[in-house]
Design a protein around this motif. Structure first.
Motif, short mmCIF file in Angstrom:
data_model
loop_
_atom_site.label_atom_id
_atom_site.label_comp_id
_atom_site.label_asym_id
_atom_site.label_seq_id
_atom_site.Cartn_x
_atom_site.Cartn_y
_atom_site.Cartn_z
N UNK A 175 0.84 -1.18 0.00
CA UNK A 175 0.00 0.00 0.00
C UNK A 175 0.88 1.24 0.00
N UNK A 176 0.40 2.28 -0.65
CA UNK A 176 1.16 3.53 -0.76
C UNK A 176 0.34 4.68 -0.17
N UNK A 177 1.04 5.55 0.58
CA UNK A 177 0.40 6.69 1.21
C UNK A 177 1.11 7.97 0.81
N UNK A 178 0.33 9.03 0.75
CA UNK A 178 0.86 10.37 0.51
C UNK A 178 0.61 11.21 1.75
N UNK A 192 -3.16 6.15 -1.19
CA UNK A 192 -3.15 6.37 -2.63
C UNK A 192 -3.44 5.08 -3.39
N UNK A 193 -2.70 4.05 -3.03
CA UNK A 193 -2.74 2.78 -3.76
C UNK A 193 -2.92 1.67 -2.72
N UNK A 232 -6.82 4.09 -5.03
CA UNK A 232 -7.83 4.35 -4.00
C UNK A 232 -8.87 5.32 -4.55
N UNK A 233 -10.08 5.24 -4.03
CA UNK A 233 -11.18 6.05 -4.49
C UNK A 233 -10.84 7.55 -4.43
N UNK A 234 -11.09 8.24 -5.54
CA UNK A 234 -10.88 9.68 -5.58
C UNK A 234 -9.47 10.12 -5.88
#
Lengths: 110, 120
Positions: free
Chosen positions: A35-38, A48-49, A56-58
């Motif tokens: 999983x990827x976060x911003x 994000x992913x 991810x939604x949006x």
């Protein structure tokens, strides 16, 4: 020292494509979804992913990700100034029985 | 919409205890696992631990094992982080986050965080 290895920094000019890598081992990236976060300055992280390559939604479709073996990568196409943030990969580690985060990659838009 | 609101942060002396709370709304709380993640000033994200949707399973990060305990009350849509024997290195913003069933450990919603400062 993070279990997942990310470059500490990355940069690009507006419109460019940038990739950020995340290297792990068989007990985490090699066998589990990444999983990827911003994280924008002063803000909580945002997913994000998920599941290695699912947007991810949006989230803008300028973001994409992939995984191969014990490595994963996040790609940002058409770089924009609003993409300046720190990006983290994360995954469940079967040996540690823990979620592990990469050290984060600070993206600068020049 | 999903909302997570942490509370309970503050300044606490080393060796003391503190309990953080996270109020959840906008989703079916009782079906989702919940996590705590922290971020020391100027540092990256560090996973603290998680609790299964029904409280039957919990895991913790190595640095907090034996000192921190996560619990939840599904009747109140609340999750808690009991922090004992606090140390200076526990100083951080603490976030609660939702882990929807089947998400592959993806934390799709986060609170705004609550700051814990451990100092004498």
């Amino acid at each position: 020292q993070s279990v997942l290895t990310q470059p500490p920094s990355a940069s690009g000019t507006p419109g460019q494509r940038v990739t950020i890598s995340c290297s792990g081992r068989s007990s985490n990236v090699g066998g589990r979804p990444v999983n990827w976060y911003q994280q924008l300055p002063g803000r909580a992280p945002k997913l994000l992913i998920h599941n290695s390559d699912k947007l991810s939604s949006g989230v803008s479709d300028r973001f994409s990700a992939s995984k191969s073996g014990t490595s994963a990568s996040l790609a940002i196409n058409g770089l924009q100034s609003e993409d300046e943030a720190v990006y983290y990969c994360a995954v469940w580690d079967d040996s540690l029985k823990a979620v592990v985060f990469g050290g984060g990659t600070r993206l600068t838009v020049l | 919409q999903v909302q997570l609101v942490e509370s309970g942060g503050g300044v606490v002396q080393p060796g003391k205890s503190l309990r953080l709370s996270c109020a959840a709304s906008g989703f079916t709380f009782r079906t989702d696992a919940m996590h705590w993640v922290r971020q020391a000033p100027g540092r990256g994200l560090e996973w603290v631990g998680f609790i299964w949707y029904d409280g039957s399973e919990k895991e913790y990060g190595e640095s907090v094992k034996g000192r921190f305990t996560i619990s939840r009350d599904n009747s109140k849509n609340m999750v808690y982080l009991q922090m004992n024997s606090l140390r200076g290195e526990d100083t951080a913003v603490y976030y609660c986050a939702r882990d929807p069933a089947g998400s592959g450990w993806a934390l799709d919603s986060w609170g705004q965080g609550t700051l814990v400062t451990v100092s004498s």
